[in-house]
Design a protein around this motif. Structure first.
Motif, PDB file in Angstrom:
ATOM      1  N   GLN A   1       2.928   6.147  -2.768  1.00  0.00           N
ATOM      2  CA  GLN A   1       3.528   7.033  -3.075  1.00  0.00           C
ATOM      3  C   GLN A   1       3.616   6.725  -3.954  1.00  0.00           C
ATOM      4  O   GLN A   1       4.070   8.222  -4.718  1.00  0.00           O
ATOM      5  CB  GLN A   1       4.961   6.272  -2.457  1.00  0.00           C
ATOM      6  N   GLY A   2       4.255   6.421  -5.243  1.00  0.00           N
ATOM      7  CA  GLY A   2       3.166   6.847  -6.982  1.00  0.00           C
ATOM      8  C   GLY A   2       2.453   7.326  -7.467  1.00  0.00           C
ATOM      9  O   GLY A   2       2.450   8.310  -7.235  1.00  0.00           O
ATOM     10  N   ALA A   3       1.187   7.029  -6.415  1.00  0.00           N
ATOM     11  CA  ALA A   3      -0.310   7.681  -6.405  1.00  0.00           C
ATOM     12  C   ALA A   3      -0.176   9.633  -6.168  1.00  0.00           C
ATOM     13  O   ALA A   3      -0.272  10.398  -6.946  1.00  0.00           O
ATOM     14  CB  ALA A   3      -1.010   7.098  -5.755  1.00  0.00           C
TER      15      ALA A   3
ATOM     16  N   ALA B   1       0.883  -1.768   0.127  1.00  0.00           N
ATOM     17  CA  ALA B   1       0.035  -0.047   0.041  1.00  0.00           C
ATOM     18  C   ALA B   1       1.081   1.438  -0.038  1.00  0.00           C
ATOM     19  O   ALA B   1       0.615   2.391  -0.908  1.00  0.00           O
ATOM     20  CB  ALA B   1      -0.749  -0.155   0.795  1.00  0.00           C
ATOM     21  N   VAL B   2       1.779   0.796   0.970  1.00  0.00           N
ATOM     22  CA  VAL B   2       2.805   2.762   0.581  1.00  0.00           C
ATOM     23  C   VAL B   2       3.034   2.476  -1.050  1.00  0.00           C
ATOM     24  O   VAL B   2       3.409   3.710  -1.125  1.00  0.00           O
ATOM     25  CB  VAL B   2       4.020   1.537   2.206  1.00  0.00           C
TER      26      VAL B   2
ATOM     27  N   ASP C   1      -6.261  13.088  -0.271  1.00  0.00           N
ATOM     28  CA  ASP C   1      -6.469  11.727   0.131  1.00  0.00           C
ATOM     29  C   ASP C   1      -5.465  10.398  -0.325  1.00  0.00           C
ATOM     30  O   ASP C   1      -5.297   9.746   0.290  1.00  0.00           O
ATOM     31  CB  ASP C   1      -7.725  11.196  -0.520  1.00  0.00           C
ATOM     32  N   LEU C   2      -4.740  10.913  -1.537  1.00  0.00           N
ATOM     33  CA  LEU C   2      -3.458  10.342  -1.313  1.00  0.00           C
ATOM     34  C   LEU C   2      -2.619  10.606  -0.288  1.00  0.00           C
ATOM     35  O   LEU C   2      -1.783   9.497  -0.323  1.00  0.00           O
ATOM     36  CB  LEU C   2      -2.719  10.185  -2.849  1.00  0.00           C
ATOM     37  N   GLN C   3      -2.272  11.511   0.217  1.00  0.00           N
ATOM     38  CA  GLN C   3      -0.827  11.946   0.872  1.00  0.00           C
ATOM     39  C   GLN C   3      -1.737  11.004   2.337  1.00  0.00           C
ATOM     40  O   GLN C   3      -0.838  10.343   3.081  1.00  0.00           O
ATOM     41  CB  GLN C   3      -0.633  13.353   1.022  1.00  0.00           C
ATOM     42  N   ARG C   4      -3.241  11.231   2.691  1.00  0.00           N
ATOM     43  CA  ARG C   4      -3.572  10.250   3.498  1.00  0.00           C
ATOM     44  C   ARG C   4      -3.026   8.783   3.624  1.00  0.00           C
ATOM     45  O   ARG C   4      -3.424   8.292   4.641  1.00  0.00           O
ATOM     46  CB  ARG C   4      -4.704  11.389   4.013  1.00  0.00           C
ATOM     47  N   GLY C   5      -3.815   8.753   2.561  1.00  0.00           N
ATOM     48  CA  GLY C   5      -3.290   6.744   2.404  1.00  0.00           C
ATOM     49  C   GLY C   5      -1.811   6.604   2.857  1.00  0.00           C
ATOM     50  O   GLY C   5      -1.836   5.640   3.460  1.00  0.00           O
TER      51      GLY C   5
END
Length: 283
Positions: free
Chosen positions: A62-64, A57-58, A73-77
């Motif tokens: 990281q890529g997204a 998931a990391v 939302d991506l940084q939170r993920g």
């Protein structure tokens, strides 16, 4: 002559309008595909956060996030995934970034404070919690407030927040165990024993609470096994803990008997207890 030029002009306008209509239709289709992609991506994000290997998931987040640096939302993920992977230093940096982005919430600040506590940065954790309005109430917020107050030996404040946190969850066993440990460090052994017992009543799988309960009882010179649910292995481990506490109190003879009982109780070879008993007998 004017009429001769009028027909081509109308035709050209018609072509332009037709082109505009065609372009609008293409844009509509493209927008529809984008909306579908967002939905699919959202589902993928949820799956990765709940079921995937944390490190996978990391890598994904990281890529997204690198491709879409403005999407919170991506940084939170990414921050959540790093925390799940127990990469605390990286998770703390990621949560800090989330709190500075547009759309950041008080929940994000709580998560950042949690990461700071896990990394041992107590002062920054307190500053972060202090920046959250008192009107924002959550179990996690108050549990962290209690732990931070404990670190500062602000016992009155700690008790207040522990009590508040207990009232905000249907599963208070864990926070009761923390509260009991706080009482244990203050030397309030009877209060600690009560809280550990209550924690086990709420969740009888909490071995840490069972172990802490034994510590609280042993600190009062009580070496009898508490009446709580336990497996044979757990019983052996608790006897070992009790024996170590007896050694620290200078009750060596009692400690030897407890180590022997732990060895006899454990269904397998209990090397730790064997070594401790041998050290006492050879002293």
């Amino acid at each position: 002559m004017r009429q001769q030029f009028l027909i081509p002009s109308i035709a050209i306008c018609g072509l332009i309008l037709s082109a505009c209509e065609k372009e609008s239709e293409e844009e509509k289709v493209e927008r529809t595909f984008q909306e579908v992609n967002v939905i699919d991506e959202t589902n993928l994000n949820d799956v990765l956060l709940s079921a995937a290997d944390p490190n996978e998931a990391v890598t994904y987040f990281q890529g997204a996030a690198a491709k879409n640096p403005g999407r919170i939302d991506l940084q939170r993920g990414l921050a959540i995934s790093l925390a799940r992977a127990k990469r605390t230093t990286e998770a703390t940096a990621a949560w800090k970034k989330v709190t500075t982005m547009s759309g950041a919430t008080n929940v994000d600040k709580v998560e950042y404070a949690d990461s700071l506590v896990r990394s041992g940065n107590w002062s920054q954790a307190k500053s972060t919690l202090d920046s959250i309005p008192p009107t924002f109430e959550s179990f996690k917020r108050y549990r962290l407030e209690a732990v931070v107050a404990d670190s500062q030996k602000d016992w009155k404040r700690a008790d207040h927040f522990y009590e508040t946190a207990v009232g905000l969850t249907t599963r208070p066993g864990g926070v009761m165990n923390n509260w009991g440990y706080s009482k244990l460090t203050r030397g309030q052994y009877d209060e600690a024993e009560r809280l550990f017992t209550e924690a086990i009543r709420q969740d009888n799988t909490l071995f840490t609470a069972k172990n802490n309960l034994v510590l609280a009882r042993a600190a009062q010179g009580n070496y009898s096994m508490p009446v709580v649910p336990m497996s044979q292995v757990e019983r052996a481990m608790l006897l070992n803990t009790m024996a170590i506490s007896a050694v620290k109190r200078g009750d060596v003879a009692t400690a030897k008997n407890l180590f022997r009982e732990a060895i006899a109780t454990h269904p397998q070879h209990y090397d730790e207890a064997v070594r401790s008993l041998r050290a006492l007998e050879e002293a």
